[in-house]
Design a protein around this motif. Sequence first.
Motif, short mmCIF file in Angstrom:
data_model
loop_
_atom_site.label_atom_id
_atom_site.label_comp_id
_atom_site.label_asym_id
_atom_site.label_seq_id
_atom_site.Cartn_x
_atom_site.Cartn_y
_atom_site.Cartn_z
N PHE A 100 4.67 7.00 -9.46
CA PHE A 100 4.10 7.80 -8.38
C PHE A 100 3.56 9.11 -8.94
O PHE A 100 3.89 9.50 -10.06
N GLN A 101 2.73 9.80 -8.13
CA GLN A 101 2.20 11.10 -8.56
C GLN A 101 3.33 12.05 -9.01
O GLN A 101 3.17 12.79 -9.96
N GLN A 102 4.48 11.96 -8.33
CA GLN A 102 5.60 12.85 -8.67
C GLN A 102 6.06 12.69 -10.11
O GLN A 102 6.69 13.59 -10.67
N LYS B 271 -8.32 2.41 -7.68
CA LYS B 271 -7.54 1.32 -8.26
C LYS B 271 -6.29 1.87 -8.96
O LYS B 271 -6.39 2.86 -9.68
N PRO B 272 -5.15 1.24 -8.74
CA PRO B 272 -3.97 1.64 -9.49
C PRO B 272 -4.11 1.21 -10.96
O PRO B 272 -4.90 0.32 -11.28
N PHE B 273 -3.34 1.85 -11.86
CA PHE B 273 -3.39 1.47 -13.28
C PHE B 273 -2.19 0.61 -13.65
O PHE B 273 -1.15 0.65 -12.99
N PRO C 75 0.82 -1.22 0.00
CA PRO C 75 0.00 0.00 0.00
C PRO C 75 0.85 1.28 0.00
O PRO C 75 0.43 2.30 -0.52
N LEU C 76 2.04 1.22 0.59
CA LEU C 76 2.92 2.39 0.64
C LEU C 76 3.81 2.51 -0.59
O LEU C 76 4.20 3.59 -0.98
N THR C 77 4.16 1.37 -1.16
CA THR C 77 5.22 1.39 -2.18
C THR C 77 4.73 1.16 -3.59
O THR C 77 5.49 1.35 -4.52
N ARG C 78 3.47 0.74 -3.77
CA ARG C 78 3.10 0.38 -5.13
C ARG C 78 2.73 1.57 -6.00
O ARG C 78 2.61 1.44 -7.21
N GLY C 79 2.57 2.75 -5.40
CA GLY C 79 2.37 3.98 -6.18
C GLY C 79 1.02 4.03 -6.86
O GLY C 79 0.06 3.36 -6.46
N MET C 80 0.93 4.85 -7.92
CA MET C 80 -0.35 5.03 -8.62
C MET C 80 -0.56 3.98 -9.70
O MET C 80 -1.67 3.79 -10.18
N ALA D 292 10.36 10.55 -18.73
CA ALA D 292 11.39 9.70 -18.12
C ALA D 292 10.72 8.67 -17.20
O ALA D 292 11.11 8.50 -16.05
N LEU D 293 9.73 7.98 -17.74
CA LEU D 293 8.96 7.06 -16.89
C LEU D 293 9.67 5.72 -16.74
O LEU D 293 10.22 5.18 -17.70
N PRO D 294 9.63 5.16 -15.52
CA PRO D 294 10.21 3.83 -15.30
C PRO D 294 9.25 2.73 -15.77
O PRO D 294 8.05 2.97 -15.93
N ARG D 295 9.78 1.55 -15.98
CA ARG D 295 8.93 0.40 -16.32
C ARG D 295 9.38 -0.82 -15.52
O ARG D 295 10.50 -0.88 -15.03
N LEU D 296 8.48 -1.80 -15.46
CA LEU D 296 8.81 -3.09 -14.85
C LEU D 296 8.95 -4.10 -15.97
O LEU D 296 8.01 -4.29 -16.75
N SER D 297 10.11 -4.74 -16.05
CA SER D 297 10.34 -5.72 -17.11
C SER D 297 9.77 -7.07 -16.71
O SER D 297 10.08 -7.59 -15.64
N ILE D 298 8.92 -7.62 -17.58
CA ILE D 298 8.43 -8.97 -17.34
C ILE D 298 9.45 -9.91 -17.99
O ILE D 298 9.52 -10.05 -19.20
#
Length: 351
Positions: A305-307, A93-95, A26-31, A314-320
């Motif tokens: 995150f909102q920031q 809900k997060p996207f 809940p604290l770390t998963r962001g938007m 310069a958005l980060p991604r998660l690599s599957i």
Amino acid sequence: MTMRQSLIRAGFGMMGATRLHRVAAPLTRGMGVILMFHHVQPAKARSFSPNGLLEITPSFLEATINRVRQLGYDITTLDEALGHLRSRQARKKPFAVLTFDDGFRDNRDWALPVLDRLRAPAVFYVTTGFADRTARLWWVELEEAVRRTGRVRIAIGGERHDLPAGDADEKLAAFKFLYWRLRDGPEEELLDRIAELCANHGVDGRTIVAERCLDWAGIEAVAQHPLITVGAHTISHPRLAKRSEAVVRAELAGSKAILESRLGRSVRHLAYPVGDRTSAGQREFEIAKELGYVSGVTTRPGVIFQQHEQHLLALPRLSINGDHQSLGNLDVLMSGAAFALWNKGRRVNVT
Ligand SMILES: [Zn+2]
């Protein structure tokens, strides 16, 4: 394996075992998250598969989408996700945004049917030079050259190397050494040395691109699909930060213009090739913005995150990652807990 990869692997094990990520989520998963995929195709039985991390099966794509929804995420278009960030309104809900890089044939043949069945929108980032058959899949060329030889002899930066490549273990060690040694250096040297290996070992780079990448008819067809947004991924797939400003501008403006004229619609989203901090940095983010892109995705790992509203280029991604096709790893990855640890609590990493 790099130091960071070892840490990440250790982190997955630790979090998976302790379930710490569930408490932290809940604290770390962001938007939300932007997930990154490359190849999607049925598994091939191969002992030497150094680029296997870039490949998942259609059934794992399906399992991933289902799990993402089970975890409470809305799978949205990239434009919707950006809209949520800009509106600054708290959402229940997060996207999750699904992105596929390079314009591979298997994205149409294997990923799109899954996306279509599950009604999941996605972005396909297209390298125009792959469709034109002028750009090079140099990491696949290197794999094929090492596959075909029992010994790799090469001079890099004036230093001679003679690497055994007799069995799968030796091939993997040789590939990793060459890949990282060349990736650390200039773009021209990387391309020239791999071209030399291709010539010595009978690898035809153009055939590799033609076999793996969609042609223009294919790209135009997928662009018609209502679930697909086409984004740019440059013309020749260079590591932009290693090139001159003139090249960066030509690659970013040119690929946008080519796609727009081919597809008859505006192209406003970008993925930086290779996308780590040595391939795309502040200069590239600023030029992309100036040229009219509204978003740019990197391969820097992290959740949104909102920031990030202040850093849309310069958005980060998660690599599957194809080497770890496990839903347990996916849970840990999406919780963002690992990145909170590794980034020392820093939410935005754009420098
Ligand atoms: Zn790429």
